[in-house]
Write a protein that holds these residues in place. Structure first.
Motif, PDB file in Angstrom:
ATOM      1  N   TYR A   3       0.827  -1.193   0.000  1.00 42.87           N
ATOM      2  CA  TYR A   3       0.000   0.000   0.000  1.00 42.87           C
ATOM      3  C   TYR A   3       0.871   1.256   0.000  1.00 42.87           C
ATOM      4  O   TYR A   3       2.061   1.202   0.293  1.00 42.87           O
ATOM      5  CB  TYR A   3      -0.938   0.013   1.205  1.00 42.87           C
ATOM      6  CG  TYR A   3      -0.225   0.048   2.537  1.00 42.87           C
ATOM      7  CD1 TYR A   3       0.213   1.239   3.117  1.00 42.87           C
ATOM      8  CD2 TYR A   3       0.030  -1.139   3.231  1.00 42.87           C
ATOM      9  CE1 TYR A   3       0.881   1.262   4.324  1.00 42.87           C
ATOM     10  CE2 TYR A   3       0.697  -1.128   4.451  1.00 42.87           C
ATOM     11  CZ  TYR A   3       1.117   0.076   4.995  1.00 42.87           C
ATOM     12  OH  TYR A   3       1.775   0.088   6.189  1.00 42.87           O
ATOM     13  N   GLU A  22      -4.105   4.923   3.939  1.00 42.54           N
ATOM     14  CA  GLU A  22      -3.375   3.810   3.341  1.00 42.54           C
ATOM     15  C   GLU A  22      -4.185   3.376   2.127  1.00 42.54           C
ATOM     16  O   GLU A  22      -5.368   3.037   2.240  1.00 42.54           O
ATOM     17  CB  GLU A  22      -3.219   2.664   4.330  1.00 42.54           C
ATOM     18  CG  GLU A  22      -2.265   2.961   5.475  1.00 42.54           C
ATOM     19  CD  GLU A  22      -2.152   1.811   6.470  1.00 42.54           C
ATOM     20  OE1 GLU A  22      -2.923   0.834   6.322  1.00 42.54           O
ATOM     21  OE2 GLU A  22      -1.317   1.887   7.383  1.00 42.54           O
ATOM     22  N   SER A  24      -4.458   0.971  -1.336  1.00 46.28           N
ATOM     23  CA  SER A  24      -3.971  -0.196  -2.067  1.00 46.28           C
ATOM     24  C   SER A  24      -5.043  -0.673  -3.033  1.00 46.28           C
ATOM     25  O   SER A  24      -6.233  -0.419  -2.828  1.00 46.28           O
ATOM     26  CB  SER A  24      -3.614  -1.338  -1.102  1.00 46.28           C
ATOM     27  OG  SER A  24      -4.774  -1.860  -0.483  1.00 46.28           O
ATOM     28  N   LYS A  26      -5.929  -3.638  -3.467  1.00 40.42           N
ATOM     29  CA  LYS A  26      -6.685  -4.736  -2.852  1.00 40.42           C
ATOM     30  C   LYS A  26      -7.725  -4.225  -1.861  1.00 40.42           C
ATOM     31  O   LYS A  26      -8.882  -4.665  -1.881  1.00 40.42           O
ATOM     32  CB  LYS A  26      -5.732  -5.701  -2.145  1.00 40.42           C
ATOM     33  CG  LYS A  26      -6.435  -6.889  -1.499  1.00 40.42           C
ATOM     34  CD  LYS A  26      -5.425  -7.822  -0.838  1.00 40.42           C
ATOM     35  CE  LYS A  26      -6.140  -9.006  -0.181  1.00 40.42           C
ATOM     36  NZ  LYS A  26      -5.168  -9.925   0.483  1.00 40.42           N
ATOM     37  N   ASN A  27      -7.331  -3.297  -0.999  1.00 40.83           N
ATOM     38  CA  ASN A  27      -8.202  -2.865   0.092  1.00 40.83           C
ATOM     39  C   ASN A  27      -8.794  -1.476  -0.094  1.00 40.83           C
ATOM     40  O   ASN A  27      -9.536  -0.993   0.766  1.00 40.83           O
ATOM     41  CB  ASN A  27      -7.438  -2.905   1.420  1.00 40.83           C
ATOM     42  CG  ASN A  27      -6.955  -4.304   1.756  1.00 40.83           C
ATOM     43  OD1 ASN A  27      -7.696  -5.267   1.589  1.00 40.83           O
ATOM     44  ND2 ASN A  27      -5.707  -4.416   2.198  1.00 40.83           N
ATOM     45  N   GLY A  28      -8.461  -0.806  -1.183  1.00 37.88           N
ATOM     46  CA  GLY A  28      -8.999   0.516  -1.425  1.00 37.88           C
ATOM     47  C   GLY A  28      -8.381   1.570  -0.519  1.00 37.88           C
ATOM     48  O   GLY A  28      -7.203   1.491  -0.168  1.00 37.88           O
ATOM     49  N   LYS A  30      -8.083   3.403   3.043  1.00 37.84           N
ATOM     50  CA  LYS A  30      -8.327   3.218   4.472  1.00 37.84           C
ATOM     51  C   LYS A  30      -7.825   4.445   5.222  1.00 37.84           C
ATOM     52  O   LYS A  30      -6.645   4.763   5.203  1.00 37.84           O
ATOM     53  CB  LYS A  30      -7.613   1.967   4.982  1.00 37.84           C
ATOM     54  CG  LYS A  30      -7.789   1.740   6.486  1.00 37.84           C
ATOM     55  CD  LYS A  30      -6.956   0.561   6.950  1.00 37.84           C
ATOM     56  CE  LYS A  30      -7.040   0.394   8.474  1.00 37.84           C
ATOM     57  NZ  LYS A  30      -6.151  -0.701   8.945  1.00 37.84           N
ATOM     58  N   LEU A 312      -6.632   2.707  -7.737  1.00 37.44           N
ATOM     59  CA  LEU A 312      -8.056   2.408  -7.670  1.00 37.44           C
ATOM     60  C   LEU A 312      -8.685   2.603  -9.034  1.00 37.44           C
ATOM     61  O   LEU A 312      -8.284   3.488  -9.784  1.00 37.44           O
ATOM     62  CB  LEU A 312      -8.766   3.322  -6.665  1.00 37.44           C
ATOM     63  CG  LEU A 312      -8.444   3.174  -5.175  1.00 37.44           C
ATOM     64  CD1 LEU A 312      -9.256   4.193  -4.395  1.00 37.44           C
ATOM     65  CD2 LEU A 312      -8.744   1.773  -4.681  1.00 37.44           C
TER      66      LEU A 312
END
Length: 516
Positions: A3, A22, A24, A26-28, A30, A312
């Motif tokens: 990230y 943060e 990334s 994968k996790n968008g 945060k 993203l």
């Protein structure tokens, strides 16, 4: 590293804020920290046109603290933006240089349309919730310190957007100049904004039914997100319940409101003003549901960074919103939709086939698309001065997502589509456009002029338009059974400017269509 750590800084009218994210694939996105500091820059800027030395010192002190916080999080990149309070100072460049020298923070200035577009992106980052709501007629109300932006959506498309003054901080400063009793406040607020709101409804809503309101602000949204009110689900609320909440505020003193809602007492005046504005719009539009997603400009800044960094994927086609807005403007000024669609289609085809020649980017393609839609909107005002009137309409009409410079580029393209082109050596003393922007205008104007010359008679219906570039000649073959005597005879006058700009000779050919 899986990230990236990013910081978004908003130098607002009444608050300095920073969010650490943060990000990334994968996790968008945060959010890992949110720092806020109350500093009413707009109090100085709106009244005097400058920030006091004390305000500047306080701002720089907090920004230095932000730098230390970013270092502690090992932030890899940041973006810092100033909005209306910085934008409306008389000595903006001097101020920004002082801040950069004292803090190391480089602050960019957002135009109103850029700021509102980032706010819009912050809500769109909510994904399916946003998409589901704007599928129905929806008013997006963005309440800032200096002004309010109201945008209309329907069937997942932006219909129109308008900026209205004052915002909450500017309104509070204006109200501070007059003497009134507390029971008069609601009426005074309505008198200050009611006329503009009613004009907006009459011009852009009419008898249509608005189902939802999306709210972005710094006070009411926080209350709805805290779920301290009844019947609130993740920022959603029935408008009837919201009106009951506002009526309850009228009966309480500031310290009672602060205690019950767990907010600083100094924020209660701005909360109440923001709530009264929203209440007025609810009653005027007849909306049934209110959604405050609890996002801020910082979220939009981070979302745009993540998009541009390809961390993203966009959940919404923002460029199509700008195009949809241009179509609505053309419709508002009684533009010929058929001709606008034909111009747009051919202009984009020319642009795409000449990529290696013009060297322009995808963003300039969007500007060409908008200009091709709007280049005859000035006919609504004058049939003899279409270019100048089209320029005035574009410059006076805000399109969320375009910077002021981009809007000026579009305005000049639609102007010079029909009036003699002025060379930079002639206009440089009367324009703020730099050479790069000027050359973009020249290149895109040459394309638009060529497109307009293909339908001078206003009767051409093309089955197909084919382009062939060979040996410094671009051959445009029009497949149609229409009589193109006028187009063929007058093509040369626009071809001369095209050849001057691109050093390529355009030639027009007709292929008889099989359709009679």
């Amino acid at each position: 590293m899986a990230y990236k750590t990013f910081a978004a800084i908003d130098v607002g009218s009444y608050e300095l804020a920073m969010k650490i994210f943060e990000i990334s694939a994968k996790n968008g996105m945060k959010e890992v920290d949110h720092i806020r500091h109350k500093i009413e820059l707009g109090t100085d800027s709106y009244l005097t046109g400058k920030l006091s030395n004390d305000r500047i010192d306080e701002l720089c002190r907090m920004l230095r603290e932000f730098v230390q916080i970013m270092d502690s999080y090992k932030v890899e990149s940041y973006r810092a933006y100033g909005t209306s309070a910085i934008r409306e100072t008389e000595n903006t460049m001097i101020l920004l240089d002082q801040i950069r020298t004292k803090t190391g923070i480089d602050i960019g200035i957002l135009s109103n349309s850029e700021q509102r577009f980032l706010d819009y992106k912050s809500v769109a980052s909510k994904g399916q919730s946003f998409a589901d709501i704007i599928d129905e007629p929806t008013a997006f109300i963005d309440i800032g310190g200096g002004s309010i932006q109201i945008s209309l959506f329907d069937k997942d498309s932006l219909v129109t957007t308008q900026n209205i003054r004052p915002g909450v901080l500017r309104m509070r400063e204006e109200l501070g100049k007059i003497s009134y009793r507390s029971y008069q406040l609601e009426e005074l607020v309505e008198e200050m904004i009611g006329g503009s709101f009613r004009s907006f409804k009459d011009l852009f809503v009419g008898d249509a039914k608005i189902q939802n309101i999306i709210l972005v602000d710094d006070y009411v949204s926080d209350i709805l997100q805290k779920s301290v009110l009844k019947n609130v689900d993740k920022g959603h609320m029935k408008t009837a319940d919201f009106i009951s909440f506002v009526n309850g505020l009228k009966q309480k003193k500031p310290h009672e409101i602060a205690f019950e809602l767990a907010i600083p007492e100094e924020n209660t005046s701005l909360l109440y003003l923001s709530a009264l504005m929203v209440q007025h719009m609810i009653k005027l539009l007849g909306a049934q549901m209110l959604w405050a997603p609890g996002v801020s400009l910082c979220d939009g800044i981070a979302y745009e960074y993540a998009e541009k960094s390809k961390l993203l994927r966009s959940v919404h086609n923002f460029e199509q919103d700008i195009v949809a807005c241009a179509r609505e403007i053309n419709k508002r000024y009684c533009g010929d939709e058929r001709r606008a669609n034909a111009r747009e289609k051919v202009a984009l085809k020319l642009f795409d086939n000449m990529k290696k020649i013009h060297g322009l980017s995808k963003r300039e393609r969007l500007l060409l698309q908008i200009a091709s839609i709007l280049c005859e909107c000035g006919k609504y005002i004058s049939l003899n001065n279409v270019g100048d009137c089209s320029y005035s309409i574009v410059m006076a009409t805000e399109m969320i997502g375009l910077s002021h410079l981009e809007r000026e580029i579009v305005a000049n393209i639609v102007k010079y589509a029909t009036v003699p082109f002025e060379y930079y050596e002639t206009i440089r003393k009367t324009t703020t456009l730099d050479r790069e922007a000027y050359l973009k205008i020249a290149k895109l104007t040459a394309l638009i002029r060529l497109v307009i010359s293909l339908d001078i008679s206003h009767k051409a219906e093309y089955e197909d338009v084919k382009l062939l570039i060979k040996d410094d000649v671009i051959t445009i073959t029009l497949e149609t059974h229409a009589d193109l005597t006028l187009e063929l005879g007058l093509f040369e006058r626009n071809a001369v400017f095209f050849e001057e700009v691109y050093n390529i000779k355009p030639v027009i050919r007709q292929k008889k269509s099989s359709v009679f």
